[in-house]
Design a protein around this motif. Structure first.
Motif, mmCIF file in Angstrom:
data_model
loop_
_atom_site.group_PDB
_atom_site.id
_atom_site.type_symbol
_atom_site.label_atom_id
_atom_site.label_comp_id
_atom_site.label_asym_id
_atom_site.label_seq_id
_atom_site.Cartn_x
_atom_site.Cartn_y
_atom_site.Cartn_z
ATOM 1 N N VAL A 4 16.734 -49.905 -0.521
ATOM 2 C CA VAL A 4 15.608 -50.830 -0.343
ATOM 3 C C VAL A 4 14.447 -50.114 0.335
ATOM 4 O O VAL A 4 13.283 -50.300 -0.039
ATOM 5 C CB VAL A 4 16.041 -52.068 0.474
ATOM 6 C CG1 VAL A 4 14.856 -52.927 0.849
ATOM 7 C CG2 VAL A 4 17.066 -52.875 -0.301
ATOM 8 N N LEU A 5 14.739 -49.272 1.283
ATOM 9 C CA LEU A 5 13.712 -48.509 1.979
ATOM 10 C C LEU A 5 12.994 -47.560 1.021
ATOM 11 O O LEU A 5 11.758 -47.475 1.035
ATOM 12 C CB LEU A 5 14.349 -47.723 3.127
ATOM 13 C CG LEU A 5 13.427 -47.007 4.093
ATOM 14 C CD1 LEU A 5 12.537 -48.011 4.812
ATOM 15 C CD2 LEU A 5 14.237 -46.232 5.096
ATOM 16 N N ILE A 6 13.744 -46.895 0.173
ATOM 17 C CA ILE A 6 13.135 -45.994 -0.809
ATOM 18 C C ILE A 6 12.306 -46.783 -1.812
ATOM 19 O O ILE A 6 11.184 -46.392 -2.155
ATOM 20 C CB ILE A 6 14.215 -45.172 -1.536
ATOM 21 C CG1 ILE A 6 14.852 -44.191 -0.578
ATOM 22 C CG2 ILE A 6 13.636 -44.440 -2.733
ATOM 23 C CD1 ILE A 6 16.056 -43.485 -1.145
ATOM 24 N N GLY A 7 12.834 -47.897 -2.295
ATOM 25 C CA GLY A 7 12.101 -48.732 -3.238
ATOM 26 C C GLY A 7 10.797 -49.245 -2.669
ATOM 27 O O GLY A 7 9.762 -49.249 -3.350
ATOM 28 N N THR A 8 10.827 -49.656 -1.418
ATOM 29 C CA THR A 8 9.605 -50.130 -0.752
ATOM 30 C C THR A 8 8.590 -49.001 -0.627
ATOM 31 O O THR A 8 7.398 -49.208 -0.876
ATOM 32 C CB THR A 8 9.954 -50.689 0.642
ATOM 33 O OG1 THR A 8 10.918 -51.725 0.503
ATOM 34 C CG2 THR A 8 8.727 -51.229 1.327
ATOM 35 N N PRO A 35 0.947 -43.488 1.931
ATOM 36 C CA PRO A 35 2.225 -43.079 1.323
ATOM 37 C C PRO A 35 2.844 -41.846 1.995
ATOM 38 O O PRO A 35 4.072 -41.747 2.086
ATOM 39 C CB PRO A 35 1.864 -42.754 -0.129
ATOM 40 C CG PRO A 35 0.579 -43.443 -0.373
ATOM 41 C CD PRO A 35 -0.126 -43.502 0.943
ATOM 42 N N LEU A 36 2.019 -40.934 2.449
ATOM 43 C CA LEU A 36 2.557 -39.749 3.121
ATOM 44 C C LEU A 36 3.241 -40.117 4.434
ATOM 45 O O LEU A 36 4.318 -39.607 4.756
ATOM 46 C CB LEU A 36 1.434 -38.739 3.374
ATOM 47 C CG LEU A 36 0.743 -38.193 2.128
ATOM 48 C CD1 LEU A 36 -0.446 -37.323 2.531
ATOM 49 C CD2 LEU A 36 1.708 -37.434 1.266
ATOM 50 N N VAL A 42 10.578 -42.583 5.992
ATOM 51 C CA VAL A 42 11.818 -42.684 5.212
ATOM 52 C C VAL A 42 12.690 -41.458 5.456
ATOM 53 O O VAL A 42 13.902 -41.572 5.644
ATOM 54 C CB VAL A 42 11.498 -42.852 3.710
ATOM 55 C CG1 VAL A 42 12.769 -42.718 2.872
ATOM 56 C CG2 VAL A 42 10.847 -44.190 3.453
ATOM 57 N N VAL A 43 12.092 -40.294 5.470
ATOM 58 C CA VAL A 43 12.846 -39.064 5.737
ATOM 59 C C VAL A 43 13.449 -39.103 7.140
ATOM 60 O O VAL A 43 14.592 -38.696 7.343
ATOM 61 C CB VAL A 43 11.953 -37.812 5.544
ATOM 62 C CG1 VAL A 43 12.636 -36.567 6.075
ATOM 63 C CG2 VAL A 43 11.607 -37.650 4.086
#
Length: 53
Positions: A4-8, A35-36, A42-43
């Motif tokens: 979900v985190l990646i999709g967001t 986005p950056l 996320v990383v």
């Protein structure tokens, strides 16, 4: 949760990059940075999960 985190992050990134080409000046710069920053977060979450395993 990670999916979900990646999709967001992907959706926010796509929206921001589409808006980037319609903006001028500093607003386009800040819109391109979103986005950056989101990808960096996320990383960081992935690294935290991997370190906790």
């Amino acid at each position: 949760m990670l999916a979900v985190l990646i999709g967001t992050a992907v959706i926010v990134g796509l929206i921001c990059y589409l808006l980037y080409f319609r903006l001028e000046g500093m607003p386009s710069y800040w819109d391109g940075m979103v986005p950056l920053i989101m990808d960096a977060l996320v990383v960081a979450v992935f690294l935290g999960v991997m370190a906790g395993s």
